[in-house]
Design an enzyme around this catalytic site. Structure first.
Site, PDB file in Angstrom:
ATOM      1  CB  THR A 194      -0.926  -0.021   1.224  1.00 32.72           C
ATOM      2  OG1 THR A 194      -1.704  -1.215   1.181  1.00 32.72           O
ATOM      3  CG2 THR A 194      -1.819   1.201   1.297  1.00 32.72           C
TER       4      THR A 194
ATOM      5  CG  HIS B 112      -0.865   0.532  -4.024  1.00 33.41           C
ATOM      6  ND1 HIS B 112      -0.258  -0.162  -5.058  1.00 33.41           N
ATOM      7  CD2 HIS B 112      -1.618  -0.381  -3.369  1.00 33.41           C
ATOM      8  CE1 HIS B 112      -0.649  -1.428  -5.018  1.00 33.41           C
ATOM      9  NE2 HIS B 112      -1.466  -1.591  -4.010  1.00 33.41           N
TER      10      HIS B 112
HETATM   11  N1  LIG Z   1      -6.918  -7.326   1.724  1.00 29.76           N
HETATM   12  C1  LIG Z   1      -6.068  -6.668   2.507  1.00 29.76           C
HETATM   13  O1  LIG Z   1      -6.326  -6.349   3.689  1.00 29.76           O
HETATM   14  C2  LIG Z   1      -4.716  -6.316   1.966  1.00 29.76           C
HETATM   15  C3  LIG Z   1      -4.448  -6.628   0.633  1.00 29.76           C
HETATM   16  N2  LIG Z   1      -3.204  -6.342   0.106  1.00 29.76           N
HETATM   17  C4  LIG Z   1      -2.992  -6.749  -1.294  1.00 29.76           C
HETATM   18  O2  LIG Z   1      -2.386  -8.033  -1.295  1.00 29.76           O
HETATM   19  C5  LIG Z   1      -1.621  -8.216  -2.507  1.00 29.76           C
HETATM   20  C6  LIG Z   1      -0.234  -8.727  -2.157  1.00 29.76           C
HETATM   21  O3  LIG Z   1       0.478  -7.701  -1.489  1.00 29.76           O
HETATM   22  P1  LIG Z   1       2.055  -7.604  -1.807  1.00 29.76           P
HETATM   23  O4  LIG Z   1       2.695  -8.948  -1.617  1.00 29.76           O
HETATM   24  O5  LIG Z   1       2.594  -6.437  -1.068  1.00 29.76           O
HETATM   25  O6  LIG Z   1       1.930  -7.246  -3.373  1.00 29.76           O
HETATM   26  P2  LIG Z   1       2.978  -7.373  -4.558  1.00 29.76           P
HETATM   27  O7  LIG Z   1       2.342  -6.622  -5.678  1.00 29.76           O
HETATM   28  O8  LIG Z   1       4.358  -7.055  -4.130  1.00 29.76           O
HETATM   29  O9  LIG Z   1       2.934  -8.945  -4.879  1.00 29.76           O
HETATM   30  C7  LIG Z   1       2.064  -9.489  -5.823  1.00 29.76           C
HETATM   31  C8  LIG Z   1       2.836 -10.635  -6.487  1.00 29.76           C
HETATM   32  O10 LIG Z   1       1.965 -11.281  -7.425  1.00 29.76           O
HETATM   33  C9  LIG Z   1       2.754 -11.642  -8.549  1.00 29.76           C
HETATM   34  N3  LIG Z   1       1.899 -11.868  -9.711  1.00 29.76           N
HETATM   35  C10 LIG Z   1       1.521 -10.986 -10.661  1.00 29.76           C
HETATM   36  N4  LIG Z   1       0.758 -11.602 -11.598  1.00 29.76           N
HETATM   37  C11 LIG Z   1       0.649 -12.903 -11.219  1.00 29.76           C
HETATM   38  C12 LIG Z   1      -0.010 -14.052 -11.762  1.00 29.76           C
HETATM   39  N5  LIG Z   1      -0.715 -13.990 -12.890  1.00 29.76           N
HETATM   40  N6  LIG Z   1       0.103 -15.232 -11.093  1.00 29.76           N
HETATM   41  C13 LIG Z   1       0.826 -15.305  -9.954  1.00 29.76           C
HETATM   42  N7  LIG Z   1       1.467 -14.254  -9.380  1.00 29.76           N
HETATM   43  C14 LIG Z   1       1.372 -13.070 -10.018  1.00 29.76           C
HETATM   44  C15 LIG Z   1       3.714 -10.469  -8.723  1.00 29.76           C
HETATM   45  O11 LIG Z   1       4.850 -10.884  -9.477  1.00 29.76           O
HETATM   46  C16 LIG Z   1       4.064 -10.134  -7.273  1.00 29.76           C
HETATM   47  O12 LIG Z   1       5.229 -10.804  -6.849  1.00 29.76           O
HETATM   48  C17 LIG Z   1      -1.629  -6.848  -3.208  1.00 29.76           C
HETATM   49  O13 LIG Z   1      -2.657  -6.865  -4.200  1.00 29.76           O
HETATM   50  C18 LIG Z   1      -2.026  -5.883  -2.088  1.00 29.76           C
HETATM   51  O14 LIG Z   1      -2.685  -4.709  -2.587  1.00 29.76           O
HETATM   52  C19 LIG Z   1      -2.192  -5.774   0.882  1.00 29.76           C
HETATM   53  C20 LIG Z   1      -2.436  -5.439   2.200  1.00 29.76           C
HETATM   54  C21 LIG Z   1      -3.716  -5.667   2.843  1.00 29.76           C
HETATM   55  C1  LIG Z   2      -3.988  -0.720   4.260  1.00 29.80           C
HETATM   56  C2  LIG Z   2      -2.910  -1.692   4.503  1.00 29.80           C
HETATM   57  O1  LIG Z   2      -2.026  -1.836   3.678  1.00 29.80           O
HETATM   58  C3  LIG Z   2      -2.857  -2.445   5.764  1.00 29.80           C
HETATM   59  N1  LIG Z   2      -1.785  -3.418   5.722  1.00 29.80           N
HETATM   60  C4  LIG Z   2      -4.167  -3.143   6.101  1.00 29.80           C
HETATM   61  O2  LIG Z   2      -4.104  -4.273   6.592  1.00 29.80           O
HETATM   62  O3  LIG Z   2      -5.228  -2.556   5.898  1.00 29.80           O
HETATM   63 ZN   LIG Z   3      -0.219  -2.478   4.698  1.00 31.47          ZN
END
Ligand SMILES: NC(=O)C1=CN([C@@H]2O[C@H](COP(=O)(O)OP(=O)(O)OC[C@H]3O[C@@H](n4cnc5c(N)ncnc54)[C@H](O)[C@@H]3O)[C@@H](O)[C@H]2O)C=CC1
Ligand SMILES: CC(=O)[C@H](N)C(=O)O
Ligand SMILES: [Zn+2]
Ligand SMILES: [Zn+2]
Length: 350
Positions: free
Chosen positions: A44, A47
């Site tokens: 985040t 972003h």
């Molecule tokens: N729901 C929630 O409370 C939260 C959700 N998130 C979200 O979780 C996700 C993961 O966070 P991060 O690890 O920091 O993100 P990141 O963007 O660093 O990791 C995403 C990974 O997915 C891979 N990827 C891309 N296309 C792919 C595909 N087709 N198949 C397999 N892998 C693929 C990328 O290469 C990357 O390594 C993000 O979308 C983030 O916005 C993050 C924090 C809280």
């Molecule tokens: C907004 C964030 O990235 C936070 N890690 C969450 O869990 O909401």
């Molecule tokens: Zn976070």
């Protein structure tokens, strides 16, 4: 505490951020001031740094960035009696109201009035930071600050992995970014087998193996669904955990999970997603969980116990450590290039 301190500030509504000297804040009623011992970058934050559409719609500049933290309480504001000077704490990022329908049903993680520090107010990418006392989590004194700072994202991973039974279950994980890597660590510590990971970045596939993945596949080079079916003799996996936010990965995971299996969705998608709900969810009678934030406060207890158990293989995930903030732009650019796991700053180390 008086004086100035360096902080990473989103100064302008544009790409990037600046390292500037700002006043050390004073804790108000219900707040504590912490000396930041370690703070880590979240997707985040990236972003916000890149200033994408979501950030433009949510962030008010100027604002100190960051929300993953471990620190020592150095001052408490009026009315604070649960936390004291000298406590070693981390912080839940969601500031919840306690009054809305969700909060009244103990669903604080989906409070309808959630404010997030480092998103809706000044954050923790600084030498000192304000934390609402109601959001403070007391750490055991011997927990390394870099681990303590990871508890917040580990909470996301724990809620994703442990949304249902996992011991001995075949598990498919899409996305081995920082959160997916934490998910692999939690799944392995919780006894999942085999853990199959789909990730296009070779750097992150290697990290996934180091963290404990049993199989890794590059979805841009081979069909991950066939890969999963070959490993599971055509049955598919019991558990699908989505950590990428890639629409294709979601569809592949729903194809790879066995009928009657369970799905956790944590990754945030760049836009609305269209897929065959009838055949990929309904006729497979899947159990699907949307994951956000952390359950308050049971997830924090689970995370802390997992870290103290020594069963979480976190060291390979922390790929970059920086003393002070001087090289913060390098850190963000490396993360943006997908060349990191978790990145941790130690603001007071020189
Ligand atoms: N729901 C929630 O409370 C939260 C959700 N998130 C979200 O979780 C996700 C993961 O966070 P991060 O690890 O920091 O993100 P990141 O963007 O660093 O990791 C995403 C990974 O997915 C891979 N990827 C891309 N296309 C792919 C595909 N087709 N198949 C397999 N892998 C693929 C990328 O290469 C990357 O390594 C993000 O979308 C983030 O916005 C993050 C924090 C809280
Ligand atoms: C907004 C964030 O990235 C936070 N890690 C969450 O869990 O909401
Ligand atoms: Zn976070
Ligand atoms: Zn609420």
């Amino acid at each position: 505490m008086e004086g100035k301190m360096p902080a990473i500030v989103k100064t302008k509504p544009a790409y990037g951020a600046e390292l500037v000297e700002v006043d050390i804040p004073k804790p108000g009623p219900g707040e504590v001031l912490i000396k930041v011992l370690a703070t880590s970058i979240c997707g985040t934050d990236l972003h916000i740094y890149e200033w994408n559409e979501w950030a433009q719609s949510r962030i008010k500049t100027p604002q100190i960035m960051g929300h993953e933290v471990a620190g020592e309480v150095v001052e408490v504001g009026p009315g604070v009696d649960t936390i004291q000077v000298g406590d070693y704490i981390s912080a839940e990022t969601h500031i919840v109201c306690g009054k809305c329908y969700a909060c009244k049903h103990n669903r604080y993680h989906v409070c309808q009035n959630t404010k997030i520090f480092g998103v809706d107010m000044d954050g923790v990418f600084a030498e000192y930071a304000i934390v609402p006392a109601q959001n403070a989590w007391k750490n055991p004194k011997n927990m390394p600050p870099e681990y303590a700072s990871l508890q917040e994202p580990l909470g996301n991973a724990v809620d994703t992995v442990l949304a249902g039974p996992i011991v001995g279950r075949s598990t498919f994980i899409t996305g081995a970014g920082p959160l997916g890597l934490l998910g692999i660590a939690v799944a392995k510590a919780a006894g999942a087998y085999p853990v199959i990971v789909s990730e296009p970045s070779e750097f992150r596939r290697k990290l996934a193996k180091k963290v404990g993945a049993d199989y890794v596949v590059n979805p841009f080079e081979e069909d991950p669904v066939k890969f999963v079916m070959d490993i599971t003799d055509g049955a598919g996996v019991e558990v699908f955990l989505e950590f990428s936010g890639a629409p294709k990965a979601l569809e592949q995971g729903l194809q790879a999970v066995t009928p009657g299996g369970r799905v956790s969705l944590l990754g945030l998608f760049p836009r609305e997603v269209t897929f065959d709900v009838n055949n990929l969810v309904i006729f497979k009678a899947l159990e699907v969980h949307g994951i956000t934030g952390r359950h308050l406060w049971e997830t924090w207890y689970t995370v802390s116990s997992l870290i103290q158990s020594g069963k979480l293989n976190l060291d390979p995930i922390i790929t970059h450590k920086y003393n002070g903030f001087d090289k913060f732009e390098e850190a963000f650019e490396l993360m943006r290039a997908g060349k990191t796991g978790k990145v941790v700053f130690f603001p007071h180390k020189k």
